[in-house]
Design an enzyme around this catalytic site. Structure first.
Site, mmCIF file in Angstrom:
data_model
loop_
_atom_site.group_PDB
_atom_site.id
_atom_site.type_symbol
_atom_site.label_atom_id
_atom_site.label_comp_id
_atom_site.label_asym_id
_atom_site.label_seq_id
_atom_site.Cartn_x
_atom_site.Cartn_y
_atom_site.Cartn_z
ATOM 1 C CG ASP A 1 -4.907 -0.223 -37.369
ATOM 2 O OD1 ASP A 1 -4.049 -1.027 -36.956
ATOM 3 O OD2 ASP A 1 -5.610 -0.425 -38.371
ATOM 4 C CD GLU A 2 -1.542 -0.903 -40.425
ATOM 5 O OE1 GLU A 2 -0.363 -1.133 -40.098
ATOM 6 O OE2 GLU A 2 -2.224 -1.687 -41.105
ATOM 7 C CD GLN B 1 2.808 -6.344 -41.742
ATOM 8 O OE1 GLN B 1 2.177 -6.213 -42.793
ATOM 9 N NE2 GLN B 1 2.260 -6.904 -40.674
ATOM 10 N NE ARG C 1 1.240 -9.093 -47.149
ATOM 11 C CZ ARG C 1 0.680 -8.782 -45.996
ATOM 12 N NH1 ARG C 1 -0.571 -8.399 -45.948
ATOM 13 N NH2 ARG C 1 1.373 -8.869 -44.863
#
Length: 759
Positions: free
Chosen positions: A224-225, A255, A601
């Site tokens: 992940d990420e 991101q 966000r």
């Protein structure tokens, strides 16, 4: 499009790309997961699918992420879906995974299986001892800075001898000697630091036998990420996955915001080069935000070159346009935000809201405005401004200047920075305080009697002299000037300069903001005692945090979170994007990715605010619009963005020129140099209180002040770009140029303008 089993519980409520990602089995898979696209759902259902539908043993699946919270949430979701005992799941952070491996295979490493893990305090103690053994002075080789450099080498998989090949300058070569001694010290203690957990495991996996064994054990790997992986994490994954190629990585290059701590965006950008024939699936449907917010994010991030590309969309409707508000100065910006938080509470009574900013120093005015309205809030990921260590240290000095009887402030300030005053010496001083007297008087008496020796004696002479001189300085300096004087004369600024770390730079920036607070109080006519009372009342509000629906945080802290209403403050050049971004190779693109994260966000409503003037470094500085404002789609805004009298839109109005980049990594040294010059400006002349107003300058040309650049000189301003000097006035610290820029004339005080003369 593949056919999916109808009504399968693991595929329920998923869109087509999500189903494809969940049911993909063999071969490399790149899942580009846009913000709010349900990536955690996809990861956990994919693990459950492999176990339940493909028949893979749970212990043959390795899933890694970056936080214990994320790992715990994923493991819990999988357990609920397939009822697998927790001990059979390898769902963890990289560090936890490596710890488990080293506990099993530690005999093959330099530290064995029964190693201890050193925390940052342990690391500092060890490196201090190493520096002392090497006779390297801490002023040139600050322990935190040395550890920062060592960590960078470890994250790039370089041991001391390997790193020596690229260390050209004498300072770095000395640090590498310390690195060697530090590693020897860890080995003798049978200890690892956090970086070693990854480094030793990566070295272990270079052994073909060990590598093959664990590649056979973990037949399916999920990361992940992935955009946040550094070099050592990248290699760990490569070692295991190259045997079977069953690697699934999930991430969003848009991101990638942790380059400053070693994350390498190339890991995700080059995934299909590393694994030719990899399947790529884009998750572009957003379940969080309305379309106008997503359009703004997509339009801004499209200006980056380092991306694979995707377009976010939603079926939540267009939603409300983005509101931009330009205020005259920073204090009014904070008041505007608080007023509109109150208004939004009427529309969303129980909704969580967030105020986001680029750096922690920006929280001060917001905190003060919220407290003035008795509005509860929670400061996320940081310490409240007036509770930060460096701020409390400075307050101790100022309180002791104001009240010599304050023993608590004496105890804090006497060793901040450290002066070699141990518990025994401190107890002797306190025992010598005369009845009705002060600790400073007791210190002077002990110095005169010769009872204090060595370093403590030398340092305490300077310490008491500082407070003797402070009485005179307090009568002649402005409030902000006195604060700067104390910071310089106490040695506090020098201490942080010598540390020369990113943490030290942040602490210095917070002290700059404190000087700005003093300058604001000064403009209100407050004296030192009144200013300290104001600060004490502002910091005594812990109860405001309870049950708060309002969060204040940096954008980095906000990643992964969502809020119905978001306020993004400080949309000015040198604030956002941060001024340091111009010195880094990928600086501006990472700042733009950070803005993309901030926008996404927001679920329902996004506010952007900026100030024409912002008090920084104790002075009122002219604000220039953030270049990111120009990139927003006009149709998504309530009204065109205006700055001054001109439209600030693409093709209209003016845009500040970018200062030439020096290339390379962000220079902490250059930023510390700027800060040093700021703190040394402690004697800005002030007109007497009864002085007559300054007369307007006559129309005819005036002679240029001695030592100034002549009329017609071409200069470069980091805020306004290239310009030509048309006049100069004042002198010394108040030398002021009138400069003609493409957008009009500006008056700039030379010592604050950071002007460069063009050759």
């Amino acid at each position: 499009m593949p056919a999916f089993p109808p009504d399968h519980p693991l595929l329920r409520n998923l869109n087509s790309p999500q189903k494809e990602a969940v049911t993909h089995v063999d071969g490399p898979l790149l899942i580009l997961a846009g913000a709010g696209s349900g990536k955690t759902t996809v990861i956990t259902r994919r693990i459950a699918w492999l176990i339940e539908e493909v028949g893979v043993r749970p212990a043959s699946i390795l899933a890694m992420t970056f936080t214990n919270k994320a790992a715990g949430e994923m493991a819990e979701r999988v357990q609920r879906m397939v009822h697998v005992p927790a001990e059979q799941l390898w769902v963890s952070t990289f560090h936890s995974f490596c710890t488990r491996i080293l506990r099993r295979e530690g005999d093959r490493t330099p530290v064995g299986r029964d190693f201890v893990i050193f925390d940052p305090s342990d690391q500092r103690s060890l490196v201090k001892q190493v520096l002392a053994d090497l006779k390297l002075p801490e002023k040139q080789f600050h322990p935190r800075k040395v550890l920062e450099v060592i960590s960078d080498f470890k994250n790039r998989c370089l041991l001391p001898d390997e790193a020596m090949e690229e260390a050209l300058d004498p300072w770095t070569r000395k640090v590498l000697e310390a690195y060697r001694g530090y590693q020897n010290g860890l080995r003798s203690h049978k200890a690892c630091d956090f970086d070693d957990l990854l480094l030793h495991t990566e070295r272990l996996f270079r052994d073909p036998e060990v590598q093959a064994a664990y590649a056979e054990r973990f037949k399916y790997i999920l990361v992940d990420e992935y955009q946040d992986t550094n070099r050592v994490q990248y290699l760990l994954v490569q070692h295991l996955a190259k045997h079977h190629l069953n690697l699934c990585v999930v991430g969003d290059e848009d991101q990638s915001i942790y380059g400053w701590r070693g994350a390498d965006i190339r890991n995700i950008l080059d995934f299909k080069k590393d694994f030719p024939g990899a399947t790529e699936i884009k998750l572009e449907q957003n379940y969080r935000s309305t379309q106008l917010i997503l359009d703004a994010a997509s339009t801004v991030i499209a200006n980056n070159t380092q991306r694979l590309g995707k377009t976010l969309w939603t079926d939540l409707g267009l939603g409300e346009r983005i509101t931009f508000k330009l205020l005259d100065e920073g204090r009014l910006e904070a008041e505007y935000v608080v007023d509109h938080i109150r208004q939004e509470r009427l529309r969303f009574p129980n909704a969580r809201m967030a105020v986001l900013y680029r750096a922690n120093w920006q929280s001060r005015q917001l905190e003060e405005a919220l407290r003035a309205q008795n509005m509860p809030y929670k400061l996320v990921g940081g310490v409240k401004f007036y509770e930060r260590q460096e701020v409390k240290d400075l307050l101790a000095y100022l309180r002791l200047v104001c009240n010599p009887f304050d023993l608590v402030s004496f105890r804090r300030s006497v060793n901040s920075p450290t002066r070699g005053v141990g518990a025994t010496t401190l107890a002797r001083i306190e025992a010598a305080i005369p009845e009705g007297g002060t600790a400073l008087q007791a210190t002077v008496a002990l110095l005169r009697s010769g009872e204090l020796k060595g370093r403590a004696q030398r340092e305490l002479v300077r310490y008491v002299e500082l407070f003797r001189r402070a009485e005179d300085e307090a009568r002649t300096l402005s409030l902000s000037g006195l604060v700067r004087w104390v910071l310089v004369e106490s040695g506090y600024v020098q201490m942080l300069e010598e540390e020369a770390t990113l943490e030290a730079e942040t602490r210095l920036r917070n002290l700059e903001e404190f000087v700005s607070a003093a300058a604001e109080a000064e403009s209100l006519g407050l004296r030192l005692a009144e200013f300290l009372d104001r600060v004490s009342l502002a910091s005594d509000s812990d109860e405001l945090e309870e049950a708060s629906l309002l969060s204040l945080m940096t954008i980095h802290c906000a990643k992964g979170l969502e809020f119905p209403v978001v306020f993004m403050v400080g949309m000015e050049e040198d604030v956002f994007p941060n001024r340091n971004a111009r010195e880094a190779d990928d600086g501006l693109e990472e700042e733009r990715r950070l803005f993309y994260v901030a926008i996404t966000r927001a679920q329902n409503k996004l506010y952007l605010t900026a100030a024409r003037r912002r008090r920084a470094m104790g002075q009122e500085l002219l604000g220039m619009p953030s270049r990111f404002l120009r990139e927003l789609p006009e149709e998504g805004l309530e009204s065109p963005i205006r700055w001054g009298t001109e439209l600030y839109r693409s093709g209209q109005g003016n845009f500040p020129s970018q200062r030439p980049s020096t290339g390379g990594a962000t220079s902490v040294a250059s930023e510390l140099g700027r800060i040093r010059s700021f703190f040394n400006q402690v004697r800005a002349p002030e007109p007497p209180a009864d002085a007559a107003p300054e007369a307007p300058e006559p129309e005819e040309p005036r002679p240029a002040p001695s030592g100034s650049w002549p009329k017609g000189t071409r200069v470069l301003s980091p805020r306004f770009g290239r310009g030509v000097i048309t006049a100069a006035s004042g002198g010394g610290d108040m030398l002021t140029y009138t400069i003609r820029f493409p957008e009009g004339e500006k008056r700039i005080v030379a010592r604050f303008g950071m002007l460069e003369k063009e050759s």
